[in-house]
Scaffold this motif. Structure first.
Motif, PDB file in Angstrom:
ATOM      1  N   PRO A  46       0.771  -1.218  -0.025  1.00 52.26           N
ATOM      2  CA  PRO A  46      -0.155  -0.072   0.018  1.00 52.26           C
ATOM      3  C   PRO A  46       0.852   1.173  -0.003  1.00 52.26           C
ATOM      4  O   PRO A  46       0.277   2.326  -0.463  1.00 52.26           O
ATOM      5  CB  PRO A  46      -0.792  -0.120   1.132  1.00 52.26           C
ATOM      6  CG  PRO A  46      -0.112  -1.067   2.172  1.00 52.26           C
ATOM      7  CD  PRO A  46       0.687  -1.882   1.286  1.00 52.26           C
ATOM      8  N   GLU A  47       2.113   1.373   0.507  1.00 49.13           N
ATOM      9  CA  GLU A  47       2.894   2.412   0.463  1.00 49.13           C
ATOM     10  C   GLU A  47       4.039   2.628  -0.640  1.00 49.13           C
ATOM     11  O   GLU A  47       4.693   3.466  -0.649  1.00 49.13           O
ATOM     12  CB  GLU A  47       3.542   2.642   1.728  1.00 49.13           C
ATOM     13  CG  GLU A  47       2.800   2.900   2.949  1.00 49.13           C
ATOM     14  CD  GLU A  47       2.188   4.309   2.883  1.00 49.13           C
ATOM     15  OE1 GLU A  47       2.622   4.977   2.309  1.00 49.13           O
ATOM     16  OE2 GLU A  47       0.861   4.556   3.126  1.00 49.13           O
ATOM     17  N   VAL A  48       4.040   1.440  -1.368  1.00 47.10           N
ATOM     18  CA  VAL A  48       5.058   1.360  -2.382  1.00 47.10           C
ATOM     19  C   VAL A  48       4.322   0.870  -3.835  1.00 47.10           C
ATOM     20  O   VAL A  48       4.003  -0.199  -4.092  1.00 47.10           O
ATOM     21  CB  VAL A  48       6.153   0.459  -2.318  1.00 47.10           C
ATOM     22  CG1 VAL A  48       7.316   0.373  -3.323  1.00 47.10           C
ATOM     23  CG2 VAL A  48       6.948   0.666  -1.090  1.00 47.10           C
ATOM     24  N   LYS A  49       3.791   1.802  -4.538  1.00 50.51           N
ATOM     25  CA  LYS A  49       3.242   1.488  -5.844  1.00 50.51           C
ATOM     26  C   LYS A  49       4.216   1.083  -6.964  1.00 50.51           C
ATOM     27  O   LYS A  49       5.523   1.387  -6.809  1.00 50.51           O
ATOM     28  CB  LYS A  49       2.445   2.858  -6.439  1.00 50.51           C
ATOM     29  CG  LYS A  49       1.415   3.300  -5.603  1.00 50.51           C
ATOM     30  CD  LYS A  49       0.676   4.504  -6.298  1.00 50.51           C
ATOM     31  CE  LYS A  49      -0.373   5.120  -5.257  1.00 50.51           C
ATOM     32  NZ  LYS A  49      -0.784   6.290  -5.603  1.00 50.51           N
ATOM     33  N   GLY A  50       3.890   0.260  -7.614  1.00 49.37           N
ATOM     34  CA  GLY A  50       4.704  -0.496  -8.704  1.00 49.37           C
ATOM     35  C   GLY A  50       5.445  -1.720  -8.314  1.00 49.37           C
ATOM     36  O   GLY A  50       6.181  -2.343  -9.030  1.00 49.37           O
ATOM     37  N   VAL A  51       4.988  -2.109  -7.166  1.00 49.11           N
ATOM     38  CA  VAL A  51       5.658  -3.692  -6.587  1.00 49.11           C
ATOM     39  C   VAL A  51       4.635  -4.395  -6.480  1.00 49.11           C
ATOM     40  O   VAL A  51       3.521  -4.009  -5.589  1.00 49.11           O
ATOM     41  CB  VAL A  51       6.588  -3.356  -5.405  1.00 49.11           C
ATOM     42  CG1 VAL A  51       6.823  -4.620  -4.851  1.00 49.11           C
ATOM     43  CG2 VAL A  51       7.764  -2.528  -5.851  1.00 49.11           C
ATOM     44  N   THR A  52       4.748  -5.711  -6.845  1.00 51.98           N
ATOM     45  CA  THR A  52       3.628  -6.765  -6.401  1.00 51.98           C
ATOM     46  C   THR A  52       4.507  -8.138  -6.034  1.00 51.98           C
ATOM     47  O   THR A  52       5.558  -8.273  -6.607  1.00 51.98           O
ATOM     48  CB  THR A  52       2.947  -7.036  -7.720  1.00 51.98           C
ATOM     49  OG1 THR A  52       2.293  -6.340  -8.201  1.00 51.98           O
ATOM     50  CG2 THR A  52       1.887  -8.213  -7.377  1.00 51.98           C
ATOM     51  N   CYS A  53       4.241  -8.345  -4.938  1.00 50.35           N
ATOM     52  CA  CYS A  53       4.584  -9.543  -4.285  1.00 50.35           C
ATOM     53  C   CYS A  53       3.507 -10.822  -4.407  1.00 50.35           C
ATOM     54  O   CYS A  53       2.329 -10.500  -4.336  1.00 50.35           O
ATOM     55  CB  CYS A  53       4.953  -9.483  -2.809  1.00 50.35           C
ATOM     56  SG  CYS A  53       6.185  -8.285  -2.417  1.00 50.35           S
ATOM     57  N   HIS A  54       4.141 -11.831  -5.022  1.00 47.40           N
ATOM     58  CA  HIS A  54       3.512 -13.285  -4.941  1.00 47.40           C
ATOM     59  C   HIS A  54       3.788 -14.153  -3.702  1.00 47.40           C
ATOM     60  O   HIS A  54       4.926 -14.394  -3.804  1.00 47.40           O
ATOM     61  CB  HIS A  54       3.721 -13.990  -6.349  1.00 47.40           C
ATOM     62  CG  HIS A  54       2.771 -13.109  -7.355  1.00 47.40           C
ATOM     63  ND1 HIS A  54       3.599 -12.058  -8.183  1.00 47.40           N
ATOM     64  CD2 HIS A  54       1.681 -13.247  -8.112  1.00 47.40           C
ATOM     65  CE1 HIS A  54       2.814 -11.703  -9.023  1.00 47.40           C
ATOM     66  NE2 HIS A  54       1.919 -12.180  -8.820  1.00 47.40           N
ATOM     67  N   VAL A  55       2.896 -14.435  -3.067  1.00 49.71           N
ATOM     68  CA  VAL A  55       3.170 -15.141  -1.787  1.00 49.71           C
ATOM     69  C   VAL A  55       2.305 -16.633  -1.933  1.00 49.71           C
ATOM     70  O   VAL A  55       1.196 -16.636  -2.302  1.00 49.71           O
ATOM     71  CB  VAL A  55       2.814 -14.579  -0.531  1.00 49.71           C
ATOM     72  CG1 VAL A  55       2.653 -15.099   0.726  1.00 49.71           C
ATOM     73  CG2 VAL A  55       2.996 -13.120  -0.426  1.00 49.71           C
ATOM     74  N   THR A  56       2.824 -17.502  -1.560  1.00 45.47           N
ATOM     75  CA  THR A  56       2.429 -19.016  -1.435  1.00 45.47           C
ATOM     76  C   THR A  56       2.203 -19.580  -0.245  1.00 45.47           C
ATOM     77  O   THR A  56       2.868 -19.126   0.501  1.00 45.47           O
ATOM     78  CB  THR A  56       3.390 -19.830  -2.571  1.00 45.47           C
ATOM     79  OG1 THR A  56       4.376 -20.105  -1.904  1.00 45.47           O
ATOM     80  CG2 THR A  56       3.369 -19.436  -3.909  1.00 45.47           C
ATOM     81  N   TYR A  57       1.237 -20.620  -0.220  1.00 46.33           N
ATOM     82  CA  TYR A  57       1.064 -21.070   1.375  1.00 46.33           C
ATOM     83  C   TYR A  57       0.138 -22.314   0.993  1.00 46.33           C
ATOM     84  O   TYR A  57      -0.448 -22.341   0.020  1.00 46.33           O
ATOM     85  CB  TYR A  57       0.452 -20.097   2.186  1.00 46.33           C
ATOM     86  CG  TYR A  57      -0.967 -19.547   1.844  1.00 46.33           C
ATOM     87  CD1 TYR A  57      -2.046 -20.375   2.264  1.00 46.33           C
ATOM     88  CD2 TYR A  57      -1.102 -18.137   1.159  1.00 46.33           C
ATOM     89  CE1 TYR A  57      -3.487 -19.630   1.758  1.00 46.33           C
ATOM     90  CE2 TYR A  57      -2.217 -17.756   0.603  1.00 46.33           C
ATOM     91  CZ  TYR A  57      -3.416 -18.498   1.083  1.00 46.33           C
ATOM     92  OH  TYR A  57      -4.492 -17.988   0.810  1.00 46.33           O
ATOM     93  N   PHE A  58       0.280 -23.160   1.919  1.00 43.27           N
ATOM     94  CA  PHE A  58      -0.372 -24.395   1.960  1.00 43.27           C
ATOM     95  C   PHE A  58      -1.899 -24.162   2.441  1.00 43.27           C
ATOM     96  O   PHE A  58      -2.056 -23.859   3.540  1.00 43.27           O
ATOM     97  CB  PHE A  58       0.457 -25.386   2.718  1.00 43.27           C
ATOM     98  CG  PHE A  58       0.098 -26.748   2.251  1.00 43.27           C
ATOM     99  CD1 PHE A  58       0.222 -27.436   1.206  1.00 43.27           C
ATOM    100  CD2 PHE A  58      -0.864 -27.539   3.424  1.00 43.27           C
ATOM    101  CE1 PHE A  58      -0.146 -28.812   1.049  1.00 43.27           C
ATOM    102  CE2 PHE A  58      -1.122 -28.749   3.258  1.00 43.27           C
ATOM    103  CZ  PHE A  58      -0.715 -29.602   2.111  1.00 43.27           C
TER     104      PHE A  58
END
Length: 163
Positions: A46-58
């Protein structure tokens, strides 16, 4: 069951996650015949536009919960990968070594939470994203990190670049 459980957990943790961003499920891969899945979420900072993280979980299935017990908890296994997905614009970020939490999701009824923290490495001009599990007791050592180097990038700092 998974959608119902996530809705239930989401409502429980809604108040606790104020300030953290939400995730969008972009992938779901079945890993066995009893319905266990690996979920892939896209998380925007929300504070850094232009960055996307992909998170995986079980995500444990109802059959697995009946079979193995431990009804209200998913494993702490997770992974993260973050990339620049647009022009980077950095807002009001915490510059301390603790950084700040940008995402939180319950992985058990009460006790365990998947968390993503952002830390700014000023010496190397790099954003670090750390995915880990937070538990009330017996914290987990399972973690994953991803970095976004800002060197040579046309980065807009809303409050001016830290000196």
């Amino acid at each position: 069951m998974s959608a119902l459980r996530n809705l239930f957990l989401g409502s429980i943790f809604l108040a606790a996650s104020a300030g953290a961003t939400s995730a969008e499920v972009v992938g779901k891969v079945g890993v066995d015949w009893i319905g266990n899945d690996i979920i892939v979420d896209a998380v925007s900072d929300p504070e850094v536009k232009g960055v996307t993280c992909h998170v995986t979980y079980f995500d444990r299935s109802l059959i697995d919960r009946f079979k193995n017990g431990n009804w209200f908890e998913d494993p702490s296994n997770n992974s993260i990968a973050c990339r620049q997905t647009g022009p980077i614009e950095i807002g009001n970020i915490d510059l301390s070594k603790d950084g700040s939490e940008v995402f939180r999701q319950g992985m058990s009824l009460i006790w365990k939470t998947l968390v993503v923290n952002r830390i700014y490495d000023k010496a190397n001009n790099t954003l670090i994203y750390l995915a880990h599990s937070r538990q009330v007791t017996d914290g987990s050592a399972k973690m994953s990190i991803s970095t976004i180097p800002l060197y040579g990038q046309d980065v807009v700092w809303k409050n001016g670049k830290p000196q």
